[in-house]
Scaffold this motif. Structure first.
Motif, PDB file in Angstrom:
ATOM      1  N   TYR A 128      11.497  -0.328   5.211  1.00  0.00           N
ATOM      2  CA  TYR A 128      10.060  -0.569   5.360  1.00  0.00           C
ATOM      3  C   TYR A 128       9.226   0.458   4.609  1.00  0.00           C
ATOM      4  CZ  TYR A 128      10.408  -4.545   8.411  1.00  0.00           C
ATOM      5  OH  TYR A 128      10.657  -5.805   8.887  1.00  0.00           O
ATOM      6  N   THR A 129       9.705   1.689   4.512  1.00  0.00           N
ATOM      7  CA  THR A 129       8.994   2.681   3.708  1.00  0.00           C
ATOM      8  C   THR A 129       8.938   2.230   2.254  1.00  0.00           C
ATOM      9  OG1 THR A 129       9.654   4.496   5.165  1.00  0.00           O
ATOM     10  CG2 THR A 129       8.967   5.079   2.935  1.00  0.00           C
ATOM     11  N   SER A 146       5.550   0.879   0.406  1.00  0.00           N
ATOM     12  CA  SER A 146       5.158   1.710  -0.725  1.00  0.00           C
ATOM     13  C   SER A 146       4.904   0.852  -1.955  1.00  0.00           C
ATOM     14  CB  SER A 146       6.257   2.742  -1.018  1.00  0.00           C
ATOM     15  OG  SER A 146       5.954   3.478  -2.189  1.00  0.00           O
ATOM     16  N   GLU A 147       5.752  -0.146  -2.165  1.00  0.00           N
ATOM     17  CA  GLU A 147       5.612  -1.002  -3.338  1.00  0.00           C
ATOM     18  C   GLU A 147       4.635  -2.162  -3.126  1.00  0.00           C
ATOM     19  OE1 GLU A 147       9.280  -2.264  -4.995  1.00  0.00           O
ATOM     20  OE2 GLU A 147      10.069  -0.225  -5.247  1.00  0.00           O
ATOM     21  N   LYS A 186       1.041  -4.834   4.753  1.00  0.00           N
ATOM     22  CA  LYS A 186       0.645  -4.263   6.035  1.00  0.00           C
ATOM     23  C   LYS A 186      -0.405  -5.126   6.736  1.00  0.00           C
ATOM     24  CE  LYS A 186       1.755   0.602   5.181  1.00  0.00           C
ATOM     25  NZ  LYS A 186       1.257   1.993   5.207  1.00  0.00           N
ATOM     26  N   HIS A 187      -1.052  -6.013   5.984  1.00  0.00           N
ATOM     27  CA  HIS A 187      -1.995  -6.948   6.605  1.00  0.00           C
ATOM     28  C   HIS A 187      -1.264  -8.024   7.402  1.00  0.00           C
ATOM     29  CE1 HIS A 187      -5.553  -5.378   4.630  1.00  0.00           C
ATOM     30  NE2 HIS A 187      -4.971  -5.465   3.449  1.00  0.00           N
ATOM     31  N   TYR A 224      -6.039  -1.701   7.741  1.00  0.00           N
ATOM     32  CA  TYR A 224      -5.437  -3.005   7.529  1.00  0.00           C
ATOM     33  C   TYR A 224      -5.821  -3.982   8.627  1.00  0.00           C
ATOM     34  CZ  TYR A 224      -2.613  -0.395   4.225  1.00  0.00           C
ATOM     35  OH  TYR A 224      -2.213   0.394   3.186  1.00  0.00           O
ATOM     36  N   ARG A 225      -5.848  -5.251   8.250  1.00  0.00           N
ATOM     37  CA  ARG A 225      -6.034  -6.288   9.255  1.00  0.00           C
ATOM     38  C   ARG A 225      -4.850  -6.290  10.206  1.00  0.00           C
ATOM     39  NH1 ARG A 225     -10.138  -9.637   8.552  1.00  0.00           N
ATOM     40  NH2 ARG A 225      -9.303 -11.012  10.161  1.00  0.00           N
TER      41      ARG A 225
END
Length: 384
Positions: free
Chosen positions: A29-30, A34-35, A40-41, A202-203
């Motif tokens: 997940y990192t 990151s990419e 994250k929404h 983020y939403r």
């Protein structure tokens, strides 16, 4: 198609996913965020913080790989995951991103075991899994959009009314801002609420069970115990929210069997919706509910009224503290007579509660095929 050789390699390497530890999931997940920070929404960041989402993803992929040669179980898992994905607005373009980061993570952290040959097998398997889900999700998106009152993506609703159901639970009555018709739903389904909370980057998206029918709108009943739920509880009337169409497969089976609805805490919400449907039928219903105390017993008065009006409805309650329930302490299904071999059993509530009830039912000789359940969050297997 997956070759026999690739399938053998998948089977041999399943422990890499089935036993994936925190280091593996955190790395994945990192790397992913990151990419592709825009994801994250979509992902529930609270579940990210707790580790639930990381575990769920790797466990689901392992289950898919296990079921590749079992069509019936594969179809069930595909439908289950597809329902969650359409509620979160997962699109075909997301699959290559997740797949590339998954393979890169395993390549980095398991260089000895994850050989080029094993990677090729997993890439093939992931492509098959992705195709199954994309096809299933496309059908669901089209169905949602084409039904009367349906829509695609997110639609603006507003809070038309709110009612306190218990000390920590409020019901929110949501109406479409455009005033047009809204899609029907099946009892037990949920809607996804998407909000951008002030002072957050983020939403946030959360699933909330539809707890009862209202005219041209939806009712959700929300416990104040998280980032989004706390935000909703302080919202004034008129607040606008973005909603995805109703989704979910935790629904009543179409048969004449007796139904036993078992809930803990705010897990009562889908059971109330199911009961609204069942009380119009002649089949007997048992409604079993457990919560902390009388102050936290949502829909208590409504249930009392329904029991008085319907002689086929049997309601029993358990409080861990205080008076006012039929039983004290934790729920024990042996305390009452149930149609153990004839009924369908529906469970919803905290995972530990459902796991305990599931094993009580199994010990009482109830078949796993008679038990259906819904998780508030990433899916988990109660039989484990």
């Amino acid at each position: 198609m997956l070759s026999e050789h690739h399938f053998a390699l998948i089977k041999q390497s399943l422990p890499l996913l089935a036993n994936a530890g925190v280091a593996v999931t955190e790395h994945f997940y990192t790397r992913l965020f990151s990419e592709q920070p825009e994801l994250k929404h979509i992902f529930n960041l609270s579940n990210q913080a707790s580790g639930k989402q990381q575990f769920a993803l790797f466990a689901a992929i392992a289950r898919f790989a296990t079921y590749l040669d079992t069509p019936e179980r594969l179809a069930q898992l595909t439908a289950q995951i597809a329902n969650k994905h359409v509620a979160l607005q997962i699109k075909p373009e997301h699959y290559p991103i997740v797949g590339a980061n998954l393979l890169a993570t395993l390549r980095t952290l398991f260089p000895a075991e994850f050989t080029p040959e094993v990677e090729a097998a997993w890439a093939n398997a992931y492509g098959i899994i992705a195709d199954l889900l994309i096809t299933a999700e496309a059908g669901k998106y089209q169905q949602m959009q084409n039904q009367m009152g349906g829509w695609y993506g997110l639609r603006t609703f507003y809070i038309a009314d709110m009612i306190e159901e218990s000390a920590h639970v409020k019901s929110f009555y949501l109406k479409p801002l455009d005033g047009k018709a809204v899609a029907n739903y099946v009892s037990g389904q949920f809607i996804t609420v998407s909000v951008h909370i002030p002072n957050t980057e983020y939403r946030q998206q959360r699933h909330y069970t539809l707890s009862g029918r209202i005219h041209n709108g939806y009712r959700i009943s929300v416990k104040n115990d998280g980032l989004v739920s706390a935000y909703l509880h302080q919202c004034p009337l008129g607040t606008e929210l973005q909603l995805a169409p109703p989704a979910g497969d935790f629904t009543l089976r179409a048969n004449q069997k007796p139904k036993v609805l078992i809930s803990g805490g705010v897990g009562i919400t889908p059971m109330v919706a199911m009961l609204e449907e069942l009380i119009t039928q002649a089949s007997p219903v048992w409604f079993l509910h457990a919560c902390q105390n009388a102050q936290q017993h949502s829909f208590k008065h409504w249930l009392v009224e329904q029991q008085a009006l319907n002689n086929t409805l049997i309601c029993k309650t358990w409080y861990e503290e205080g008076d006012g329930a039929d039983f004290s302490g934790r729920m024990d299904i042996d305390a009452i007579a149930l149609p153990l071999t004839e009924a369908d059993f529906y469970l919803c509530g905290p995972e530990a509660f459902m796991r305990g009830i599931y094993h009580q039912l199994i010990a009482a000789q109830v078949s796993p095929n008679q038990i259906y359940y819904e998780m508030f969050g990433p899916h988990s297997d109660l039989s484990a």
